[in-house]
Structures are given as C-alpha cells and as structure tokens.
Design a protein around this motif. Structure first.
Motif, PDB file in Angstrom:
ATOM      1  N   ASP A 215       7.581  59.489  -0.257  1.00 58.40           N
ATOM      2  CA  ASP A 215       6.687  58.968  -1.230  1.00 58.40           C
ATOM      3  C   ASP A 215       5.200  59.570  -1.108  1.00 58.40           C
ATOM      4  O   ASP A 215       4.653  60.082  -0.170  1.00 58.40           O
ATOM      5  CB  ASP A 215       6.178  57.447  -0.782  1.00 58.40           C
ATOM      6  CG  ASP A 215       7.493  56.345  -1.073  1.00 58.40           C
ATOM      7  OD1 ASP A 215       8.500  56.685  -1.841  1.00 58.40           O
ATOM      8  OD2 ASP A 215       7.315  55.424  -0.132  1.00 58.40           O
TER       9      ASP A 215
ATOM     10  N   SER B 293       2.033  55.186  -5.376  1.00 56.52           N
ATOM     11  CA  SER B 293       2.716  56.332  -5.082  1.00 56.52           C
ATOM     12  C   SER B 293       3.713  56.578  -5.888  1.00 56.52           C
ATOM     13  O   SER B 293       4.276  55.897  -6.656  1.00 56.52           O
ATOM     14  CB  SER B 293       3.117  56.120  -3.457  1.00 56.52           C
ATOM     15  OG  SER B 293       4.203  55.152  -3.486  1.00 56.52           O
TER      16      SER B 293
ATOM     17  N   GLN C 135       7.775  59.026  -6.142  1.00 63.05           N
ATOM     18  CA  GLN C 135       8.838  59.938  -5.643  1.00 63.05           C
ATOM     19  C   GLN C 135       9.586  60.549  -6.640  1.00 63.05           C
ATOM     20  O   GLN C 135       9.853  59.973  -7.534  1.00 63.05           O
ATOM     21  CB  GLN C 135       9.799  58.767  -4.907  1.00 63.05           C
ATOM     22  CG  GLN C 135      10.706  58.916  -3.968  1.00 63.05           C
ATOM     23  CD  GLN C 135      11.563  58.295  -3.091  1.00 63.05           C
ATOM     24  OE1 GLN C 135      12.132  56.966  -3.979  1.00 63.05           O
ATOM     25  NE2 GLN C 135      11.992  58.204  -2.004  1.00 63.05           N
TER      26      GLN C 135
ATOM     27  N   LYS D   1       5.710  53.170  -7.129  1.00 67.13           N
ATOM     28  CA  LYS D   1       5.687  52.053  -6.155  1.00 67.13           C
ATOM     29  C   LYS D   1       4.458  51.399  -6.106  1.00 67.13           C
ATOM     30  O   LYS D   1       3.315  52.184  -6.346  1.00 67.13           O
ATOM     31  CB  LYS D   1       6.243  52.558  -5.136  1.00 67.13           C
ATOM     32  CG  LYS D   1       7.715  53.059  -4.747  1.00 67.13           C
ATOM     33  CD  LYS D   1       8.339  53.432  -3.618  1.00 67.13           C
ATOM     34  CE  LYS D   1       9.655  53.894  -3.542  1.00 67.13           C
ATOM     35  NZ  LYS D   1      10.263  54.413  -2.404  1.00 67.13           N
TER      36      LYS D   1
ATOM     37  N   HIS E  88       2.740  48.221  -1.229  1.00 69.55           N
ATOM     38  CA  HIS E  88       3.533  47.886  -0.398  1.00 69.55           C
ATOM     39  C   HIS E  88       5.109  48.476  -0.353  1.00 69.55           C
ATOM     40  O   HIS E  88       5.996  48.123   0.290  1.00 69.55           O
ATOM     41  CB  HIS E  88       3.816  46.455  -0.692  1.00 69.55           C
ATOM     42  CG  HIS E  88       2.592  45.585  -0.338  1.00 69.55           C
ATOM     43  ND1 HIS E  88       1.919  45.373   0.868  1.00 69.55           N
ATOM     44  CD2 HIS E  88       1.889  44.926  -1.360  1.00 69.55           C
ATOM     45  CE1 HIS E  88       0.737  44.922   0.447  1.00 69.55           C
ATOM     46  NE2 HIS E  88       0.631  44.549  -0.808  1.00 69.55           N
ATOM     47  N   LYS E  89       5.058  49.892  -1.210  1.00 69.32           N
ATOM     48  CA  LYS E  89       6.189  50.567  -1.409  1.00 69.32           C
ATOM     49  C   LYS E  89       7.304  49.817  -2.325  1.00 69.32           C
ATOM     50  O   LYS E  89       8.561  50.146  -2.107  1.00 69.32           O
ATOM     51  CB  LYS E  89       6.556  50.816  -0.248  1.00 69.32           C
ATOM     52  CG  LYS E  89       5.825  51.770   1.083  1.00 69.32           C
ATOM     53  CD  LYS E  89       5.282  52.830   0.068  1.00 69.32           C
ATOM     54  CE  LYS E  89       4.297  53.686   1.179  1.00 69.32           C
ATOM     55  NZ  LYS E  89       3.535  54.971   0.636  1.00 69.32           N
ATOM     56  N   ASN E  90       6.752  48.833  -2.994  1.00 69.35           N
ATOM     57  CA  ASN E  90       7.902  48.040  -3.833  1.00 69.35           C
ATOM     58  C   ASN E  90       7.955  48.705  -5.238  1.00 69.35           C
ATOM     59  O   ASN E  90       6.672  49.219  -5.765  1.00 69.35           O
ATOM     60  CB  ASN E  90       7.402  46.671  -4.061  1.00 69.35           C
ATOM     61  CG  ASN E  90       7.450  45.731  -2.812  1.00 69.35           C
ATOM     62  OD1 ASN E  90       8.275  45.892  -1.992  1.00 69.35           O
ATOM     63  ND2 ASN E  90       6.596  44.855  -2.563  1.00 69.35           N
ATOM     64  N   SER E  91       8.873  48.760  -5.967  1.00 64.41           N
ATOM     65  CA  SER E  91       9.094  49.454  -7.201  1.00 64.41           C
ATOM     66  C   SER E  91       8.513  48.689  -8.148  1.00 64.41           C
ATOM     67  O   SER E  91       8.469  47.267  -8.202  1.00 64.41           O
ATOM     68  CB  SER E  91      10.378  49.669  -7.316  1.00 64.41           C
ATOM     69  OG  SER E  91      11.375  50.480  -6.691  1.00 64.41           O
TER      70      SER E  91
END
Length: 268
Positions: free
Chosen positions: A80, A113, A115, A173, A176-179
């Motif tokens: 990420d 973020s 990826q 994302k 909270h690194k959720n999509s």
C-alpha cells in the motif's frame, strides 16, 4: 530535492521481492544491454555496448531474449502506497500510456492509499554470464576517454533485464486499509479517450488502465568493475536500491538518483 532512504519509500521497493528495481516514469524504449554512467548522484544514458566497446570475435554482443511472459510477476501486488506518492506514480504511468493527468485527483478524493498490480507482464533479458564474457574479451573504443575514466571509477552500469506491461490495475483504500469505490466514468473523463479505463462497474475499488504500447516499469542492472582499463568483474545492483526517475537521456529529468549509502534522491 531530498534524500530518502529506500526502505522508507514503498514506491522504490514495490518490486524488491521479485528482484527488480522500479522505473518511476515507465517508458517503452528501455532495453537490456543499455549502458548507464553515474555522474555524481545521477546515472545517465551512455548508449549501446558497441558505442563504447569493440567485441571480441569469440564473445559477441549478447542477444536479448525479448518479450517473454512473466507469470511470476503478473498479478503480484505492490505494498500500500500513500496516496500522494501513489498518484505521482500513477500520473507518470498514465502520461506514458498516452493519457492526461490534469484532473486525475478528482477520482481519488476519498482514497488514502493505492496498490498497484501489473497484468500481462513481459520480460526481456540479456544473460549476465554472456555479458561477463563480452566484457572480458571486449576492448574500449580508444576515443572514449571520458567513458574510460568512468569505467576505472566503477561508475558504469548495464541493464540486464526489464519488465513491461500495457495494463495496470490500481486499487484504492481508505485510512483503515478498506477498499473504497472509485467513480470510473469520472476517471475516464479525466485521463482522456486514448487510454482505456475500466472497472467492475461505475463505482469500483479496482480501476484498470490499459494503453496500446507496453511500458517498462521494472529493471535489473549490474555495475561494472574495471581496473586500469581492464575489466575485472560485475556486481548485481541490489533490488530496491535504485530507481529510474524518467526517460533516460531526456534532459534534466532523465536520471537515476543514487548515493553511496543506497539512498534515493527524489523530486516527490
């Protein structure tokens, strides 16, 4: 321009696990056997092997094995990457693929973020063993005085392998690194019609950018070790230790930034 340790910049180490270094602004014309010379903290294009060396009959210029499928790379995702750095990288990719980046930020306002994933990756390479034989038998052009000095200073590198693709998948994302969903029509309108943009629907967490010409996004290189004009050996440049900043040889942006500690100087 600041010096940033590569271990703290995921953009530089995205391909480290695969043994490759990153091309920040991918180009279609980067090839194995290209010679690079370090000048201060930068590497600049010298040219082809035969522009500096005369090969021995028994050790000709190594052939390039071009455009081989690289299934071990296709589908591999980067770490990420912070949205600021990520959009900088994505902007370079989109520009290289033929799109516009003027309103790209509008499609990623909620993202924190991104990826990256390259699809349909092709690898081209020249065998290091054959390069070793080539340099052991070759002679330096007697008119290449400046290059001879660079060789004796161990400041010359050779690209041995490249990775390229015309299709990049980008996942977004939140904190909270959720999509999160991206507005695909907005992004398509921003980048322009020359670049195909697609997703699983009008709102998709993964957007695919596809151009017509594959771009080199990763590379391997070796550093040549000379002593008093004679070739001694070569050393593999560590994966994740260097990054191509732009098209080699194209003005002040065409450099690879380095320093003695393996740090990268970047304009981000």
């Amino acid at each position: 321009m600041g010096l940033i340790p590569n271990c703290k910049d995921p953009a530089l180490t995205a391909l480290k696990a695969m043994g490759y270094n990153v091309v920040r602004l991918p180009k279609a014309d980067l090839t194995p056997t290209l010679l690079l010379a370090r000048k201060g903290s930068k590497l600049q294009r010298i040219g082809s092997l035969t522009s500096v060396f005369t090969p021995a009959p028994a050790a000709p210029v190594p052939a390039i094995s071009a455009d081989n499928p690289a299934p071990n790379v296709s589908g591999t995702k980067s770490a990420d990457i912070d949205i600021g750095i990520g959009l900088n990288i994505l902007g370079g990719l989109i520009s290289a693929l033929g799109g516009s980046t003027l309103a790209l930020n509008a499609g990623y306002t909620q993202a924190r973020s991104v990826q990256f994933e390259f699809a349909g990756v092709l690898e081209s390479n020249a065998e290091p063993a054959l390069l070793d034989q080539f340099f052991a038998g070759a002679t330096i052009n007697p008119f290449a005085h400046a290059i001879s000095d660079m060789l004796d200073s161990d400041d010359v590198f050779v690209i041995t392998s490249t990775l390229k693709s015309s299709k990049i998948n980008v996942a977004a994302k939140d904190d909270h690194k959720n999509s999160i969903g991206l507005d695909v029509p907005v992004i398509q309108g921003a980048v322009g019609g020359s670049l195909k943009v697609s997703g699983s629907g009008a709102s998709s967490s993964v957007v695919t950018y596809e151009g017509q010409v594959p771009l080199v996004f990763g590379f391997q290189a070796v550093r040549l070790i000379f002593d008093d004009g004679r070739y001694r050996t070569m050393k593999l440049a560590d994966a994740g230790s260097i990054a191509l900043e732009a098209a080699l040889g194209e003005g002040p942006q065409g450099y690879v930034y380095l320093d003695q500690g393996g740090l990268i100087a970047t304009d981000l």
